[in-house]
Design a protein around this motif. Structure first.
Motif, mmCIF file in Angstrom:
data_model
loop_
_atom_site.group_PDB
_atom_site.id
_atom_site.type_symbol
_atom_site.label_atom_id
_atom_site.label_comp_id
_atom_site.label_asym_id
_atom_site.label_seq_id
_atom_site.Cartn_x
_atom_site.Cartn_y
_atom_site.Cartn_z
ATOM 1 N N GLU A 179 3.853 0.138 -18.517
ATOM 2 C CA GLU A 179 3.628 0.811 -19.792
ATOM 3 C C GLU A 179 4.167 2.233 -19.692
ATOM 4 O O GLU A 179 3.882 2.953 -18.733
ATOM 5 N N ARG A 180 4.956 2.636 -20.688
ATOM 6 C CA ARG A 180 5.589 3.954 -20.675
ATOM 7 C C ARG A 180 5.307 4.677 -21.984
ATOM 8 O O ARG A 180 5.252 4.047 -23.044
ATOM 9 N N PRO A 181 5.177 5.996 -21.940
ATOM 10 C CA PRO A 181 5.046 6.757 -23.187
ATOM 11 C C PRO A 181 6.376 6.743 -23.939
ATOM 12 O O PRO A 181 7.443 6.540 -23.346
ATOM 13 N N ASP A 182 6.302 6.940 -25.231
ATOM 14 C CA ASP A 182 7.507 6.987 -26.050
ATOM 15 C C ASP A 182 8.180 8.346 -25.868
ATOM 16 O O ASP A 182 7.672 9.365 -26.322
ATOM 17 N N LEU A 183 9.312 8.333 -25.189
ATOM 18 C CA LEU A 183 10.074 9.557 -24.931
ATOM 19 C C LEU A 183 11.498 9.333 -25.430
ATOM 20 O O LEU A 183 12.381 8.907 -24.674
ATOM 21 N N PRO A 184 11.759 9.578 -26.697
ATOM 22 C CA PRO A 184 13.050 9.226 -27.300
ATOM 23 C C PRO A 184 14.234 9.962 -26.696
ATOM 24 O O PRO A 184 15.321 9.382 -26.596
ATOM 25 N N ASN A 185 14.061 11.214 -26.315
ATOM 26 C CA ASN A 185 15.180 11.940 -25.717
ATOM 27 C C ASN A 185 15.538 11.368 -24.346
ATOM 28 O O ASN A 185 16.708 11.277 -23.987
ATOM 29 N N LEU A 186 14.524 10.995 -23.594
ATOM 30 C CA LEU A 186 14.763 10.376 -22.291
ATOM 31 C C LEU A 186 15.462 9.032 -22.454
ATOM 32 O O LEU A 186 16.382 8.702 -21.700
ATOM 33 N N ALA A 187 15.053 8.253 -23.462
ATOM 34 C CA ALA A 187 15.698 6.968 -23.724
ATOM 35 C C ALA A 187 17.164 7.160 -24.107
ATOM 36 O O ALA A 187 18.043 6.406 -23.660
ATOM 37 N N ARG A 188 17.429 8.166 -24.926
ATOM 38 C CA ARG A 188 18.817 8.446 -25.287
ATOM 39 C C ARG A 188 19.616 8.898 -24.069
ATOM 40 O O ARG A 188 20.770 8.506 -23.885
ATOM 41 N N TYR A 189 19.007 9.706 -23.235
ATOM 42 C CA TYR A 189 19.655 10.161 -21.998
ATOM 43 C C TYR A 189 20.027 8.971 -21.112
ATOM 44 O O TYR A 189 21.133 8.920 -20.555
ATOM 45 N N TYR A 190 19.127 8.022 -20.993
ATOM 46 C CA TYR A 190 19.407 6.810 -20.218
ATOM 47 C C TYR A 190 20.624 6.085 -20.775
ATOM 48 O O TYR A 190 21.506 5.640 -20.013
ATOM 49 N N GLU A 191 20.709 5.980 -22.093
ATOM 50 C CA GLU A 191 21.874 5.335 -22.701
ATOM 51 C C GLU A 191 23.146 6.144 -22.448
ATOM 52 O O GLU A 191 24.226 5.570 -22.250
ATOM 53 N N THR A 192 23.030 7.460 -22.424
ATOM 54 C CA THR A 192 24.189 8.306 -22.130
ATOM 55 C C THR A 192 24.669 8.084 -20.705
ATOM 56 O O THR A 192 25.882 8.024 -20.445
ATOM 57 N N LEU A 193 23.744 7.967 -19.759
ATOM 58 C CA LEU A 193 24.127 7.706 -18.372
ATOM 59 C C LEU A 193 24.898 6.389 -18.256
ATOM 60 O O LEU A 193 25.793 6.265 -17.407
ATOM 61 N N LYS A 194 24.571 5.437 -19.114
ATOM 62 C CA LYS A 194 25.247 4.138 -19.065
ATOM 63 C C LYS A 194 26.705 4.225 -19.497
ATOM 64 O O LYS A 194 27.451 3.251 -19.357
ATOM 65 N N THR A 195 27.127 5.363 -20.019
ATOM 66 C CA THR A 195 28.541 5.537 -20.360
ATOM 67 C C THR A 195 29.367 5.961 -19.150
ATOM 68 O O THR A 195 30.595 6.011 -19.247
ATOM 69 N N ARG A 196 28.708 6.275 -18.047
ATOM 70 C CA ARG A 196 29.413 6.669 -16.832
ATOM 71 C C ARG A 196 29.673 5.429 -15.980
ATOM 72 O O ARG A 196 28.729 4.746 -15.554
ATOM 73 N N PRO A 197 30.927 5.088 -15.706
ATOM 74 C CA PRO A 197 31.229 3.871 -14.937
ATOM 75 C C PRO A 197 30.529 3.830 -13.582
ATOM 76 O O PRO A 197 30.078 2.760 -13.147
ATOM 77 N N GLY A 198 30.435 4.964 -12.914
ATOM 78 C CA GLY A 198 29.785 4.979 -11.609
ATOM 79 C C GLY A 198 28.306 4.642 -11.683
ATOM 80 O O GLY A 198 27.755 4.003 -10.779
ATOM 81 N N PHE A 199 27.656 5.067 -12.744
ATOM 82 C CA PHE A 199 26.242 4.747 -12.947
ATOM 83 C C PHE A 199 26.074 3.251 -13.176
ATOM 84 O O PHE A 199 25.198 2.605 -12.586
ATOM 85 N N VAL A 200 26.912 2.695 -14.023
ATOM 86 C CA VAL A 200 26.830 1.258 -14.329
ATOM 87 C C VAL A 200 27.129 0.421 -13.087
ATOM 88 O O VAL A 200 26.439 -0.563 -12.798
ATOM 89 N N LYS A 201 28.113 0.832 -12.336
ATOM 90 C CA LYS A 201 28.569 0.050 -11.176
ATOM 91 C C LYS A 201 27.595 0.117 -10.006
ATOM 92 O O LYS A 201 27.359 -0.895 -9.321
ATOM 93 N N HIS A 202 27.025 1.281 -9.764
ATOM 94 C CA HIS A 202 26.267 1.484 -8.529
ATOM 95 C C HIS A 202 24.770 1.711 -8.714
ATOM 96 O O HIS A 202 24.021 1.587 -7.748
ATOM 97 N N VAL A 203 24.342 2.041 -9.926
ATOM 98 C CA VAL A 203 22.941 2.425 -10.115
ATOM 99 C C VAL A 203 22.192 1.497 -11.055
ATOM 100 O O VAL A 203 21.068 1.065 -10.749
ATOM 101 N N ALA A 204 22.767 1.167 -12.196
ATOM 102 C CA ALA A 204 22.087 0.343 -13.205
ATOM 103 C C ALA A 204 22.158 -1.132 -12.816
ATOM 104 O O ALA A 204 22.773 -1.960 -13.490
ATOM 105 N N LEU A 205 21.468 -1.459 -11.734
ATOM 106 C CA LEU A 205 21.527 -2.789 -11.140
ATOM 107 C C LEU A 205 20.152 -3.455 -11.192
ATOM 108 O O LEU A 205 19.136 -2.771 -11.369
ATOM 109 N N PRO A 206 20.106 -4.776 -10.990
ATOM 110 C CA PRO A 206 18.798 -5.420 -10.902
ATOM 111 C C PRO A 206 17.973 -4.803 -9.777
ATOM 112 O O PRO A 206 18.503 -4.431 -8.723
#
Length: 208
Positions: A179-206
């Motif tokens: 359970e997480r509090p609603d933090l819309p700026n943090l959620a948007r930040y997470y989506e922004t990080l997903k635009t970085r290929p290195g984040f997607v390739k090496h960090v946003a993993l199962p």
């Protein structure tokens, strides 16, 4: 060739892998740590007396360890004028403040949550500790939420090592079954990080 010793499931190794991707550097990665072992071998301990991952090894055999230090070294050695680790004293201090904040405050409670849900067996889980860690993290993530309210990254318009150091924990926070509090700026930040290929390739993993 330059070598990175460490398994890809390690949050600290992820940090270095993302840095390498941002810098466009060639390297060889060697599995070490966890089920891969090697970190207790004398040859490894000669590079890293702590016997942890990651360790970075240069062509001439010189090595450096501690993930934040490796990331800073790579930027200093290969992109001294880049934005990933800015050279100006104030922008650099800003980046380093968040890197230290992550290590000093956020990592410990996040590790408790992560291990409880992912790494520990059911009979080893301390749910009271997990609850307290979630409460502590909720308070800390509110600080990040406020920080990125009016900017895409932690230190402004460009990705820096502050984001690299934080990225794995952002991903885990949103991926864990909690359970997480609603933090819309943090959620948007997470989506922004997903635009970085290195984040997607090496960090946003199962999670594992």
């Amino acid at each position: 060739m330059q070598k990175l010793w460490g398994r890809t499931s390690s949050s600290n190794v992820m940090k270095v892998l993302w840095t390498l991707e941002e810098l466009g550097l060639d390297y060889e990665r060697i599995d070490a740590g966890g089920a891969f072992g090697r970190t207790r071998e004398p040859e490894y301990r000669a590079m890293n007396p702590m016997g942890l991952v990651p360790t970075w090894q240069e062509d001439d055999g010189w090595s450096v360890w501690e993930s934040n230090t490796i990331a800073r070294y790579l930027c200093n050695a290969h992109a001294p004028d880049g934005t990933l680790y800015p050279s100006g004293p104030r922008p650099r201090a800003e980046v380093e403040t968040w890197m230290d904040w992550i290590l000093g405050h956020l990592v410990n409670p996040m590790v408790v949550i992560f291990f409880t849900h992912v790494r520990l067996k059911e009979n080893e889980r301390d749910w009271n500790a997990e609850k307290k860690a979630r409460e502590d993290c909720a308070r800390l993530w509110k600080i990040v939420d406020a920080r990125v309210a009016n900017q895409p990254f932690m230190c402004g318009q460009a990705v820096t090592l502050a984001d690299v150091a934080l990225g794995c924990w952002v991903h885990r926070w949103f991926s864990l079954p909690i359970e997480r509090p609603d933090l819309p700026n943090l959620a948007r930040y997470y989506e922004t990080l997903k635009t970085r290929p290195g984040f997607v390739k090496h960090v946003a993993l199962p999670l594992e």
